[in-house]
Design a protein around this motif. Structure first.
Motif, PDB file in Angstrom:
ATOM      1  N   ALA A   1      37.944 -15.712 -12.708  1.00 21.87           N
ATOM      2  CA  ALA A   1      37.677 -15.370 -14.107  1.00 21.87           C
ATOM      3  C   ALA A   1      38.837 -15.776 -15.008  1.00 21.87           C
ATOM      4  CB  ALA A   1      37.392 -13.876 -14.234  1.00 21.87           C
ATOM      5  N   THR A   2      40.067 -15.432 -14.607  1.00 18.40           N
ATOM      6  CA  THR A   2      41.207 -15.764 -15.464  1.00 18.40           C
ATOM      7  C   THR A   2      41.497 -17.264 -15.473  1.00 18.40           C
ATOM      8  OG1 THR A   2      42.737 -15.253 -13.633  1.00 18.40           O
ATOM      9  CG2 THR A   2      42.259 -13.487 -15.196  1.00 18.40           C
ATOM     10  N   THR A   3      41.272 -17.936 -14.352  1.00 20.54           N
ATOM     11  CA  THR A   3      41.492 -19.388 -14.316  1.00 20.54           C
ATOM     12  C   THR A   3      40.506 -20.109 -15.227  1.00 20.54           C
ATOM     13  OG1 THR A   3      42.334 -19.263 -12.051  1.00 20.54           O
ATOM     14  CG2 THR A   3      41.601 -21.423 -12.824  1.00 20.54           C
ATOM     15  N   LEU A   4      39.250 -19.738 -15.147  1.00 25.61           N
ATOM     16  CA  LEU A   4      38.244 -20.383 -15.995  1.00 25.61           C
ATOM     17  C   LEU A   4      38.453 -20.011 -17.459  1.00 25.61           C
ATOM     18  CD1 LEU A   4      35.173 -19.967 -13.629  1.00 25.61           C
ATOM     19  CD2 LEU A   4      36.270 -22.123 -14.288  1.00 25.61           C
ATOM     20  N   ALA A   5      38.940 -18.782 -17.719  1.00 29.76           N
ATOM     21  CA  ALA A   5      39.260 -18.407 -19.099  1.00 29.76           C
ATOM     22  C   ALA A   5      40.384 -19.288 -19.636  1.00 29.76           C
ATOM     23  CB  ALA A   5      39.654 -16.934 -19.166  1.00 29.76           C
ATOM     24  N   ARG A   6      41.398 -19.567 -18.807  1.00 26.29           N
ATOM     25  CA  ARG A   6      42.505 -20.426 -19.250  1.00 26.29           C
ATOM     26  C   ARG A   6      42.075 -21.893 -19.350  1.00 26.29           C
ATOM     27  NH1 ARG A   6      46.912 -17.410 -19.698  1.00 26.29           N
ATOM     28  NH2 ARG A   6      47.122 -15.547 -18.391  1.00 26.29           N
ATOM     29  N   LEU A   7      41.021 -22.258 -18.649  1.00 25.56           N
ATOM     30  CA  LEU A   7      40.461 -23.595 -18.810  1.00 25.56           C
ATOM     31  C   LEU A   7      39.749 -23.724 -20.155  1.00 25.56           C
ATOM     32  CD1 LEU A   7      40.017 -26.347 -17.383  1.00 25.56           C
ATOM     33  CD2 LEU A   7      37.930 -25.380 -16.392  1.00 25.56           C
ATOM     34  N   GLY A   8      39.398 -22.563 -20.735  1.00 23.57           N
ATOM     35  CA  GLY A   8      38.735 -22.570 -22.036  1.00 23.57           C
ATOM     36  C   GLY A   8      37.259 -22.281 -21.982  1.00 23.57           C
ATOM     37  N   VAL A   9      36.730 -21.949 -20.787  1.00 25.85           N
ATOM     38  CA  VAL A   9      35.326 -21.538 -20.699  1.00 25.85           C
ATOM     39  C   VAL A   9      35.139 -20.303 -21.587  1.00 25.85           C
ATOM     40  CG1 VAL A   9      33.545 -20.641 -19.161  1.00 25.85           C
ATOM     41  CG2 VAL A   9      35.047 -22.501 -18.405  1.00 25.85           C
ATOM     42  N   GLY A  10      34.066 -20.291 -22.367  1.00 23.35           N
ATOM     43  CA  GLY A  10      33.954 -19.273 -23.412  1.00 23.35           C
ATOM     44  C   GLY A  10      33.017 -18.125 -23.151  1.00 23.35           C
ATOM     45  N   LYS A  11      32.212 -18.171 -22.060  1.00 20.27           N
ATOM     46  CA  LYS A  11      31.196 -17.137 -21.869  1.00 20.27           C
ATOM     47  C   LYS A  11      31.160 -16.727 -20.394  1.00 20.27           C
ATOM     48  CE  LYS A  11      28.464 -19.155 -25.617  1.00 20.27           C
ATOM     49  NZ  LYS A  11      27.153 -19.716 -26.019  1.00 20.27           N
ATOM     50  N   PHE A  12      31.129 -15.425 -20.161  1.00 20.53           N
ATOM     51  CA  PHE A  12      31.224 -14.910 -18.793  1.00 20.53           C
ATOM     52  C   PHE A  12      30.216 -13.795 -18.541  1.00 20.53           C
ATOM     53  CE2 PHE A  12      35.288 -16.737 -19.775  1.00 20.53           C
ATOM     54  CZ  PHE A  12      35.751 -17.268 -18.582  1.00 20.53           C
ATOM     55  N   HIS A  13      29.620 -13.825 -17.366  1.00 17.39           N
ATOM     56  CA  HIS A  13      28.899 -12.683 -16.813  1.00 17.39           C
ATOM     57  C   HIS A  13      29.691 -12.228 -15.585  1.00 17.39           C
ATOM     58  CE1 HIS A  13      24.662 -13.805 -18.565  1.00 17.39           C
ATOM     59  NE2 HIS A  13      25.568 -13.541 -19.499  1.00 17.39           N
ATOM     60  N   LEU A  14      30.210 -11.008 -15.605  1.00 14.45           N
ATOM     61  CA  LEU A  14      31.041 -10.496 -14.513  1.00 14.45           C
ATOM     62  C   LEU A  14      30.369  -9.287 -13.882  1.00 14.45           C
ATOM     63  CD1 LEU A  14      34.561 -10.600 -16.241  1.00 14.45           C
ATOM     64  CD2 LEU A  14      33.433 -12.400 -14.922  1.00 14.45           C
ATOM     65  N   ALA A  15      30.258  -9.288 -12.553  1.00 16.13           N
ATOM     66  CA  ALA A  15      29.579  -8.203 -11.853  1.00 16.13           C
ATOM     67  C   ALA A  15      30.447  -7.650 -10.732  1.00 16.13           C
ATOM     68  CB  ALA A  15      28.238  -8.682 -11.286  1.00 16.13           C
ATOM     69  N   ASP A  16      30.567  -6.324 -10.686  1.00 19.02           N
ATOM     70  CA  ASP A  16      31.263  -5.637  -9.591  1.00 19.02           C
ATOM     71  C   ASP A  16      31.071  -4.141  -9.791  1.00 19.02           C
ATOM     72  OD1 ASP A  16      33.184  -4.635  -7.643  1.00 19.02           O
ATOM     73  OD2 ASP A  16      34.057  -6.644  -7.684  1.00 19.02           O
ATOM     74  N   PHE A  17      30.894  -3.399  -8.702  1.00 14.31           N
ATOM     75  CA  PHE A  17      30.723  -1.947  -8.810  1.00 14.31           C
ATOM     76  C   PHE A  17      31.941  -1.183  -8.292  1.00 14.31           C
ATOM     77  CE2 PHE A  17      28.831  -3.357  -4.786  1.00 14.31           C
ATOM     78  CZ  PHE A  17      29.576  -2.614  -3.873  1.00 14.31           C
ATOM     79  N   ASP A  18      32.971  -1.896  -7.839  1.00 23.57           N
ATOM     80  CA  ASP A  18      34.098  -1.256  -7.168  1.00 23.57           C
ATOM     81  C   ASP A  18      35.231  -0.949  -8.148  1.00 23.57           C
ATOM     82  OD1 ASP A  18      35.477  -0.188  -5.070  1.00 23.57           O
ATOM     83  OD2 ASP A  18      35.982  -2.089  -4.104  1.00 23.57           O
ATOM     84  N   THR A  19      36.194  -0.140  -7.693  1.00 26.74           N
ATOM     85  CA  THR A  19      37.390   0.172  -8.468  1.00 26.74           C
ATOM     86  C   THR A  19      38.626  -0.309  -7.710  1.00 26.74           C
ATOM     87  OG1 THR A  19      37.522   2.370  -7.454  1.00 26.74           O
ATOM     88  CG2 THR A  19      36.355   2.194  -9.566  1.00 26.74           C
ATOM     89  N   PHE A  20      39.725  -0.469  -8.442  1.00 25.40           N
ATOM     90  CA  PHE A  20      40.952  -0.961  -7.817  1.00 25.40           C
ATOM     91  C   PHE A  20      41.634   0.128  -7.000  1.00 25.40           C
ATOM     92  CE2 PHE A  20      40.886  -4.363 -11.124  1.00 25.40           C
ATOM     93  CZ  PHE A  20      40.901  -5.434 -10.234  1.00 25.40           C
ATOM     94  N   ASP A  21      42.175  -0.288  -5.841  1.00 20.79           N
ATOM     95  CA  ASP A  21      42.872   0.608  -4.929  1.00 20.79           C
ATOM     96  C   ASP A  21      44.198  -0.046  -4.520  1.00 20.79           C
ATOM     97  OD1 ASP A  21      43.504   2.652  -3.227  1.00 20.79           O
ATOM     98  OD2 ASP A  21      41.833   2.342  -1.854  1.00 20.79           O
ATOM     99  N   VAL A  22      45.081   0.732  -3.935  1.00 18.73           N
ATOM    100  CA  VAL A  22      46.390   0.220  -3.529  1.00 18.73           C
ATOM    101  C   VAL A  22      46.260  -0.924  -2.527  1.00 18.73           C
ATOM    102  CG1 VAL A  22      48.582   0.805  -2.399  1.00 18.73           C
ATOM    103  CG2 VAL A  22      47.545   2.401  -4.021  1.00 18.73           C
ATOM    104  N   VAL A  23      45.257  -0.866  -1.655  1.00 18.58           N
ATOM    105  CA  VAL A  23      45.101  -1.915  -0.643  1.00 18.58           C
ATOM    106  C   VAL A  23      44.736  -3.267  -1.254  1.00 18.58           C
ATOM    107  CG1 VAL A  23      44.463  -0.308   1.189  1.00 18.58           C
ATOM    108  CG2 VAL A  23      42.677  -1.307  -0.246  1.00 18.58           C
ATOM    109  N   ASN A  24      44.436  -3.304  -2.555  1.00 17.42           N
ATOM    110  CA  ASN A  24      44.110  -4.559  -3.226  1.00 17.42           C
ATOM    111  C   ASN A  24      45.344  -5.280  -3.759  1.00 17.42           C
ATOM    112  OD1 ASN A  24      41.421  -2.719  -4.766  1.00 17.42           O
ATOM    113  ND2 ASN A  24      41.315  -3.928  -2.880  1.00 17.42           N
ATOM    114  N   PHE A  25      46.514  -4.639  -3.708  1.00 16.74           N
ATOM    115  CA  PHE A  25      47.686  -5.162  -4.394  1.00 16.74           C
ATOM    116  C   PHE A  25      48.144  -6.527  -3.875  1.00 16.74           C
ATOM    117  CE2 PHE A  25      49.897  -1.327  -6.570  1.00 16.74           C
ATOM    118  CZ  PHE A  25      48.687  -0.937  -7.116  1.00 16.74           C
TER     119      PHE A  25
END
Length: 543
Positions: A296-320
């Motif tokens: 998502a952030t890479t494509l945003a920095r490429l200048g892509v202007g429209k996003f559909h983002l899907a996820d039901f999870d939350t961030f946890d320490v094991v994701n660091f």
């Protein structure tokens, strides 16, 4: 200042405020439902301004009292049948502007500041004359106390009032008069400065809110929300205030933002015309964790202007170790909301639609509506969702790509309309979860460059749905997938579509162009799949 309240009446019912109109709480009096909410939109502020102008004019006050978007002003409104019937603003202190009361009573207010007080004020208080309900008024005042004290940590509240209203605030809320009245040029009328400790107000809420008033007691506190109700309301107010300030920040960012300037360093590798084309492209990303967040952030920095983002999870320490959105400040926050904020921080003009319950058959049409590319970022073990989404892309003629983080490398596969599909390549069908897992591993990386340096084989556990990962692999995935996206969006450069793929391993210093005609029907794949199923079946069945 505002209309003097009428006789006290009991609160009949308070709702949780889960209605679609966004009200934070509902107060029902005489079978009439009133909504209480923050005026965090131009429409809400306009409705409040109209009421203030009307009621102030009726009382003979002059001046312009239109409400403007201001980070130091939080306006609350009461609504009935969609119309604003009451409003009250909390003015927060700031080094640059102070509070409105400073214009007349700066010495008095400064005396509190000198003692370390965090001051604020009630202002722009107005109630429609036809609303005969102190329960609604009490709820609105209670909200402002919560905003001032529980959300912003203020300790002392001031209000400038007309002398004829002074007794109401003193008797009903416990305000005390400071000094003599002065002429207020903002309304061309005399004004008293009143003060109350917010600690006192919170104490009165604990003692009296939601309870029958004592005999002959003149107080608004019995009509406030009970401490139990208040606890839930404070949480919702904090979230509403956070969203309000996030929107203010985005508005400030947008005023300084220039799309052309932000992505001007792309020019050279893309033409200005191609950059403008990227601005109009819409990408769907299912999964906002490891690869999904960095996609998502890479494509945003490429200048892509429209996003559909899907996820039901939350961030946890094991994701660091690998997820770009995982930080101490985002713990327990929804991944998709965090990544949406990060995309908007890069491009305030970006259109971002969030699918907070993930991607599933119930929202698949909306998730893929108008999409130019689907980037698979689902968890490795999300077999059903992955199969359904790729199948939906094939039916709609939407190109798709997946990038797998493997060791300290990445492997990519793309599926283009009219060519080999995801199902034709991986041959999942209705197979068991174990077989799908093995087929996915084999099909993603036929070259297997990563397998030679896995130093703790037990870290891969299909039964427990876990495996090792590195941030280097995640970043490589983003570069390879975004490059495929760029070529698909611009229609130039060869896209290696399945059964072709790429596997680059930075640890092994190797790049392999893979080609497996027939996908998992290829003899080499069939052998690897048979061996993999036997290898993992014992541990898998034990679970």
């Amino acid at each position: 200042m505002g209309s003097e309240p009428n006789s006290l009446e009991p609160r009949d019912r308070i709702g949780s405020g889960d209605d679609d109109d966004g009200d934070l709480a509902q107060v029902v009096v005489d079978e009439k439902k009133f909504g209480l909410r923050m005026a965090d939109t131009a429409q809400g502020r306009n409705g409040a301004s109209v009421l203030i102008e009307k009621m102030y004019s009726w009382r003979g006050y002059s001046g312009n009292h239109r409400l403007k978007e201001d980070p130091n002003r939080v306006t609350l409104i009461a609504t009935h049948q969609g119309e604003v019937c009451g409003t009250l603003t909390v003015g927060l202190d700031s080094p640059q502007h102070g509070i409105l009361a400073d214009e007349l009573f700066k010495d008095e207010v400064d005396a509190f500041r000198a003692r370390g007080a965090r001051v604020c004020e009630f202002t722009k208080f107005a109630f429609a004359s036809h609303i005969q309900s102190q329960s609604v008024m009490a709820g609105l005042i209670h909200f402002t106390i919560n905003i001032a004290n529980d959300v912003h940590g203020c300790t002392d509240m001031f209000i400038e009032v007309n002398p004829r209203h002074r007794r109401f605030y003193q008797n009903m809320l416990g305000f005390k008069q400071l000094g003599e009245p002065k002429h207020n040029p903002r309304v061309d009328a005399p004004a008293h400065l009143l003060w109350v400790s917010l600690a006192y107000m919170k104490e009165q809420i604990q003692l009296k809110a939601g309870k029958p008033p004592a005999e002959n007691e003149r107080s608004l506190y019995p009509l406030f929300f009970s401490p139990r109700e208040e606890e839930g309301i404070i949480g919702r107010l904090k979230e509403a205030d956070r969203v309000y300030r996030s929107n203010l920040d985005r508005g400030d960012m947008a005023s300084r933002f220039s799309y052309e300037q932000a992505f001007s360093r792309n020019i050279g590798w893309v033409t200005p015309e191609e950059q403008a084309l990227l601005r109009r492209k819409r990408v769907a990303i299912a999964g906002a964790g490891g690869v999904g967040g960095i996609h998502a952030t890479t494509l945003a920095r490429l200048g892509v202007g429209k996003f559909h983002l899907a996820d039901f999870d939350t961030f946890d320490v094991v994701n660091f170790n690998r997820q770009v959105g995982a930080t101490m400040s985002t713990l327990d926050q929804p991944k998709v909301e965090v990544m949406a904020r990060m995309v908007r921080d890069i491009n305030p003009e970006a259109e971002v639609e969030v699918f907070a319950d993930g991607v599933h058959p119930g929202n698949m049409d909306r998730f893929l509506q108008g999409v130019d590319l689907y980037v698979d970022s689902l968890d490795f073990f999300a077999f059903d969702a992955r199969q359904q989404t790729f199948d939906a892309c094939e039916r709609r003629g939407i190109p798709s790509t997946t990038a797998a983080p493997l060791g300290i490398g990445a492997a990519t596969l793309s599926f283009l309309p009219g060519q080999m599909s995801f199902e034709e390549y991986f041959q999942w069908g209705q197979r068991s979860e174990l077989e799908k897992a093995v087929r996915f591993m084999v099909g993603l990386a036929p070259a297997g460059l990563h397998r030679g340096y896995l130093v703790v084989p037990s870290a891969i556990n299909l039964a427990e749905r876990r495996g090792p990962s590195t941030i280097m692999a995640i970043n490589l995935c983003a570069g390879m997938a975004a490059t495929a996206a760029l070529k698909i969006f611009l229609g130039r450069g060869k896209v290696l579509a399945a059964p072709h793929g790429l596997h680059f391993d930075a640890y092994r210093n190797q790049l392999v162009h893979t080609w497996r005609p027939g996908g998992n029907r290829h003899p080499l794949h069939r052998l690897a799949i048979s061996m993999g199923v036997k290898m993992y079946s014992k541990a898998y069945n034990k679970s």
